[in-house]
Scaffold this active site. Structure first.
Site, PDB file in Angstrom:
ATOM      1  N   HIS A 156      54.914  30.633  29.178  1.00 17.66           N
ATOM      2  CA  HIS A 156      56.140  31.618  29.049  1.00 17.66           C
ATOM      3  C   HIS A 156      57.203  31.378  30.180  1.00 17.66           C
ATOM      4  O   HIS A 156      58.233  31.819  30.043  1.00 17.66           O
ATOM      5  CB  HIS A 156      55.654  32.850  28.801  1.00 17.66           C
ATOM      6  CG  HIS A 156      55.080  33.087  27.480  1.00 17.66           C
ATOM      7  ND1 HIS A 156      55.436  33.613  26.325  1.00 17.66           N
ATOM      8  CD2 HIS A 156      53.724  32.960  27.001  1.00 17.66           C
ATOM      9  CE1 HIS A 156      54.989  33.784  25.230  1.00 17.66           C
ATOM     10  NE2 HIS A 156      53.747  33.255  25.621  1.00 17.66           N
ATOM     11  N   ASP A 364      63.980  31.509  35.209  1.00 16.49           N
ATOM     12  CA  ASP A 364      63.526  32.261  34.080  1.00 16.49           C
ATOM     13  C   ASP A 364      62.968  31.348  33.081  1.00 16.49           C
ATOM     14  O   ASP A 364      63.663  30.452  32.474  1.00 16.49           O
ATOM     15  CB  ASP A 364      64.299  33.659  33.459  1.00 16.49           C
ATOM     16  CG  ASP A 364      63.738  34.563  32.984  1.00 16.49           C
ATOM     17  OD1 ASP A 364      62.513  34.622  32.681  1.00 16.49           O
ATOM     18  OD2 ASP A 364      64.383  35.681  32.937  1.00 16.49           O
TER      19      ASP A 364
HETATM   20  P1  ADQ Z   1      59.675  38.432  31.326  1.00 15.98           P
HETATM   21  O1  ADQ Z   1      59.610  37.883  32.433  1.00 15.98           O
HETATM   22  O2  ADQ Z   1      59.166  40.040  31.075  1.00 15.98           O
HETATM   23  O3  ADQ Z   1      58.968  37.488  30.220  1.00 15.98           O
HETATM   24  P2  ADQ Z   1      62.125  38.794  29.272  1.00 15.98           P
HETATM   25  O4  ADQ Z   1      61.975  37.456  28.568  1.00 15.98           O
HETATM   26  O5  ADQ Z   1      63.512  38.903  29.821  1.00 15.98           O
HETATM   27  O6  ADQ Z   1      61.158  38.593  30.874  1.00 15.98           O
HETATM   28  O7  ADQ Z   1      61.342  39.887  28.581  1.00 15.98           O
HETATM   29  C1  ADQ Z   1      61.486  41.202  29.034  1.00 15.98           C
HETATM   30  C2  ADQ Z   1      61.501  41.974  27.859  1.00 15.98           C
HETATM   31  O8  ADQ Z   1      60.971  43.628  28.346  1.00 15.98           O
HETATM   32  C3  ADQ Z   1      62.334  42.114  26.878  1.00 15.98           C
HETATM   33  O9  ADQ Z   1      61.921  42.308  25.501  1.00 15.98           O
HETATM   34  C4  ADQ Z   1      63.146  43.352  27.402  1.00 15.98           C
HETATM   35  O10 ADQ Z   1      63.891  44.067  26.412  1.00 15.98           O
HETATM   36  C5  ADQ Z   1      61.831  44.288  27.859  1.00 15.98           C
HETATM   37  N1  ADQ Z   1      62.511  45.261  28.650  1.00 15.98           N
HETATM   38  C6  ADQ Z   1      62.886  44.788  29.899  1.00 15.98           C
HETATM   39  N2  ADQ Z   1      63.357  45.931  30.681  1.00 15.98           N
HETATM   40  C7  ADQ Z   1      63.034  47.004  29.796  1.00 15.98           C
HETATM   41  C8  ADQ Z   1      63.208  48.448  29.938  1.00 15.98           C
HETATM   42  N3  ADQ Z   1      63.931  49.208  31.103  1.00 15.98           N
HETATM   43  N4  ADQ Z   1      62.879  49.039  28.885  1.00 15.98           N
HETATM   44  C9  ADQ Z   1      62.505  48.487  27.729  1.00 15.98           C
HETATM   45  N5  ADQ Z   1      62.193  47.389  27.599  1.00 15.98           N
HETATM   46  C10 ADQ Z   1      62.383  46.527  28.771  1.00 15.98           C
HETATM   47  C11 ADQ Z   1      58.215  36.332  30.166  1.00 15.98           C
HETATM   48  C12 ADQ Z   1      59.087  35.138  30.980  1.00 15.98           C
HETATM   49  C13 ADQ Z   1      60.355  35.094  30.210  1.00 15.98           C
HETATM   50  C14 ADQ Z   1      60.126  34.874  28.662  1.00 15.98           C
HETATM   51  C15 ADQ Z   1      59.227  35.917  28.065  1.00 15.98           C
HETATM   52  C16 ADQ Z   1      58.847  35.458  26.526  1.00 15.98           C
HETATM   53  O11 ADQ Z   1      59.288  35.532  32.209  1.00 15.98           O
HETATM   54  O12 ADQ Z   1      61.160  34.048  30.774  1.00 15.98           O
HETATM   55  O13 ADQ Z   1      61.270  34.758  28.105  1.00 15.98           O
HETATM   56  O14 ADQ Z   1      58.039  35.906  28.796  1.00 15.98           O
HETATM   57  O15 ADQ Z   1      58.257  34.124  26.582  1.00 15.98           O
END
Ligand code: ADQ
Length: 461
Positions: A156, A364
Site C-alpha cells: 500500500h 504517499d
Molecule cells: P494512509 O496513509 O492512511 O493509507 P490515505 O490513502 O490518505 O492514507 O487514507 C487515509 C484514509 O483515512 C482515508 O480514507 C481518509 O478519509 C481517512 N481519514 C483520514 N483522516 C480522517 C479523519 N480525520 N476522519 C475520518 N477519516 C479520516 C495507506 C497509504 C496510502 C494508500 C492507502 C490505501 O499510506 O498511500 O493510499 O494506504 O492503499
C-alpha cells in the site's frame, strides 16, 4: 473457484459501520464473492501473544480471525521494524529510519508466527492475498511450511528507488523473501519499476516483459494495480443527511468565504508543516485572500508513541499559532487545525463544502483523500484538487493542479489559481477525474488482482 484468504495487520470491519474505508469495502466484497477468511492482528497485546487463542467472528461466508501478539513482538515488529524502519525507508526518509538488528529479528519472527497460525486454516484450493509492509517476508515462511497455493501481495505504500532501499541492512534478503509471492502488486508504475530494477540489479533477475520476472528458476509478476475507492458510494455519502448537516454548518460559519481542506493522519510523509507554510505564503503573496480564504486541516494522531510523530504534532501546533497570530481577524481564523476523526458521511460533507482539496504529501503510496475529495464534489459546481506530484494518485489524476510540495511558492500559486478558477475549467477537470475514479474503483482494483492470480493458478506456477 477456491476461497480467498486475506492477511493484513488489522482486519475488518466486515459490516459498514460508517467508518470503514474503501479498502475494507473492496476486501469484504472480494471475500464475499468466494467466501473466505480475513486473518490479522487483534490490536491487543497479551502474554500468550501469537501462541494464544484465535479470536473468530463470522458474517455469512466470511470469517474474521485475529490473534494477539506479545509486548516484545509489538515493540520489535510493529513499533520497531514496521514503523521505525520500513515506513521511513519506503517513504524515502533514511534520515528518520532506525536500524536495529533486534527489530528485524522480531519482524521475521512475527511473520513466521502469523504463517504458522495461518497454515492449518488453508485448503488446497485457496488463494492467499497478503497486504502491506508488515508482511513482506510471510510468503517465504509459508513456502517453508510447504504451502503451494498461489499467494498474492499488495504494497500500500511506495517502493523506493534501489539507491534508497540499498541503505536498509539486509535489503537483498528481504526482497529475495518477497519473491516467494507469485504476484506482487504496487500502487504505481514507478513503484513496480523500482522493485523490478532492484531485483535485476541486486538479485540478478531478468525481465520477461509485462511485469513478469525470472530469478533463478522462480517466476513472479510485479505490476502496478493502483488502488481505487468506492467512488459511487462515496459520492452518495456526500449527499446523505449527515453530510448535508455538516455542509450547512460549515456554510453558515464561512458566510460566503472559501475553505481549503486537508485531511490526513498526522504523519511526516503527509507534508503537513510544508502545507501550513504554503498556506501562509498564499496569504503573504496574494493578500486579497486575507479574511476570505481559510485552511481547515483535519488530522487524527497516529502512532503517537513514536518520537518523530510527537515532534511533528508540536511543529503543527506552533505553525498554527504562528499563522493565526499573524493574520487572524475578529471574525476570521486562517487555520483551523483539528486532531479528531469524523465518520465517513460527515467527512464527505466537509469535502463537498470546500472549494479546494489540498493534498500535498512528500511521499504517499496512493492517497485516498485525493480520490475521496473528487468523489464528494457537486457535478454542477465542483472544487479543485491541488495534488502533490509525489502522491501515487498523481499518476492517474493529471487534471488536478499538480505541485511540488517542497515549494511554498509553487503551492501558493496553485492555490491562487484554484481559488480563482472559472466554473467551466473546474467542471472539465473534475469530470475527467470522476469518470476515471468510477471506472477504476476499489472493486475493479481487487478484481484485477484476483483475475491475475487466478490465471497463475490455472497455468500452474
Ligand atoms: P494512509 O496513509 O492512511 O493509507 P490515505 O490513502 O490518505 O492514507 O487514507 C487515509 C484514509 O483515512 C482515508 O480514507 C481518509 O478519509 C481517512 N481519514 C483520514 N483522516 C480522517 C479523519 N480525520 N476522519 C475520518 N477519516 C479520516 C495507506 C497509504 C496510502 C494508500 C492507502 C490505501 O499510506 O498511500 O493510499 O494506504 O492503499
Amino acid at each position: 473457484m477456491g476461497r480467498l484468504v486475506v492477511v493484513s495487520n488489522r482486519v475488518g470491519p466486515l459490516k459498514d459501520t460508517g467508518r470503514a474505508g474503501g479498502l475494507a469495502v473492496a476486501l469484504v466484497d472480494a471475500l464475499t464473492k468466494t467466501g473466505g477468511i480475513w486473518f490479522g492482528w487483534s490490536g491487543e497485546v497479551s502474554e500468550e501473544g501469537t501462541f494464544g487463542q484465535l479470536q473468530t467472528q463470522k458474517s455469512k461466508s466470511v470469517q474474521m480471525v485475529q490473534v494477539d501478539m506479545t509486548q516484545a513482538d509489538y515493540d520489535a515488529f510493529y513499533a520497531g521494524y514496521a514503523n521505525r524502519t520500513l515506513w521511513p525507508v519506503l517513504h524515502y526518509r533514511l534520515d528518520l529510519a532506525d536500524f536495529d538488528r533486534r527489530f528485524e529479528q522480531g519482524y521475521r519472527h512475527v511473520n513466521d508466527r502469523f504463517a504458522t497460525r495461518l497454515r492449518p486454516m488453508l485448503k488446497p484450493d485457496d488463494i492467499v492475498w497478503v497486504h502491506d509492509y508488515h508482511f513482506l517476508t510471510m510468503a517465504s515462511n509459508l513456502r517453508v511450511m510447504e504451502v503451494t497455493n498461489p499467494i498474492a501481495f499488495f504494497l500500500h505504500i511506495p517502493f523506493p528507488a534501489p539507491e534508497i532501499l540499498a541503505a536498509l541492512p539486509n535489503a537483498g534478503s528481504i526482497v529475495r523473501a518477497m519473491l516467494a509471492y507469485d504476484l506482487i502488486g504496487f500502487q504505481t508504475r514507478r513503484d513496480a519499476s523500482n522493485f523490478r530494477r532492484f531485483v535485476r540489479e541486486e538479485l540478478g533477475g531478468v525481465d520477461l516483459g509485462d511485469g513478469r520476472m525470472k530469478v533463478g528458476s522462480r517466476e513472479v509478476i510485479a505490476r502496478a494495480y493502483p488502488i481505487g475507492i468506492d467512488a459511487e458510494a462515496f459520492s452518495k455519502f456526500a449527499m446523505s443527511p449527515d453530510a448535508r448537516r455538516n455542509i450547512s454548518r460549515l456554510e453558515k460559519l464561512l458566510g460566503g468565504r472559501q475553505q481549503i481542506i486537508g485531511v490526513d493522519r498526522i504523519d511526516y510523509s503527509k507534508g503537513l508543516p510544508e502545507r501550513f507554510k504554503a498556506f501562509e505564503r498564499l496569504l503573504e503573496d496574494y493578500p486579497e485572500n486575507r479574511g476570505r480564504v481559510s485552511l481547515m486541516q483535519v488530522a487524527p494522531p497516529s502512532r503517537a508513541e513514536l518520537d518523530a510523530y510527537i515532534d511533528i504534532r508540536r511543529e503543527l501546533d506552533e505553525l498554527t499559532g504562528h499563522v493565526n497570530g499573524k493574520f487572524a481577524e475578529l471574525d476570521w481564523t486562517p487555520i483551523r487545525f483539528m486532531t479528531r476523526s469524523f465518520p465517513r458521511r460527515a467527512l464527505a460533507g466537509i469535502y463537498r463544502a470546500s472549494r479546494v482539496g489540498l493534498v500535498t504529501p512528500l511521499r504517499d503510496g496512493m492517497n485516498l483523500v485525493a480520490k475521496e475529495y473528487v468523489a464528494a464534489q457537486r457535478a454542477e459546481d465542483p472544487g479543485v484538487l491541488v495534488l502533490s506530484r509525489f502522491a501515487g494518485a498523481a499518476e492517474e489524476m493529471q487534471e488536478a493542479m499538480i505541485v511540488n510540495p517542497h515549494s511554498a511558492e509553487e503551492v501558493a500559486a496553485a492555490l491562487q489559481t484554484a481559488i480563482t478558477m472559472p466554473l467551466e475549467e473546474r467542471r472539465d477537470r473534475w469530470q475527467a477525474m470522476f469518470d476515471r475514479l468510477c471506472a477504476n474503483d476499489a472493486v475493479a482494483w481487487s478484481g484485477k488482482i484476483m483475475a491475475d492470480v487466478q490465471a497463475i493458478k490455472r497455468n500452474g506456477r
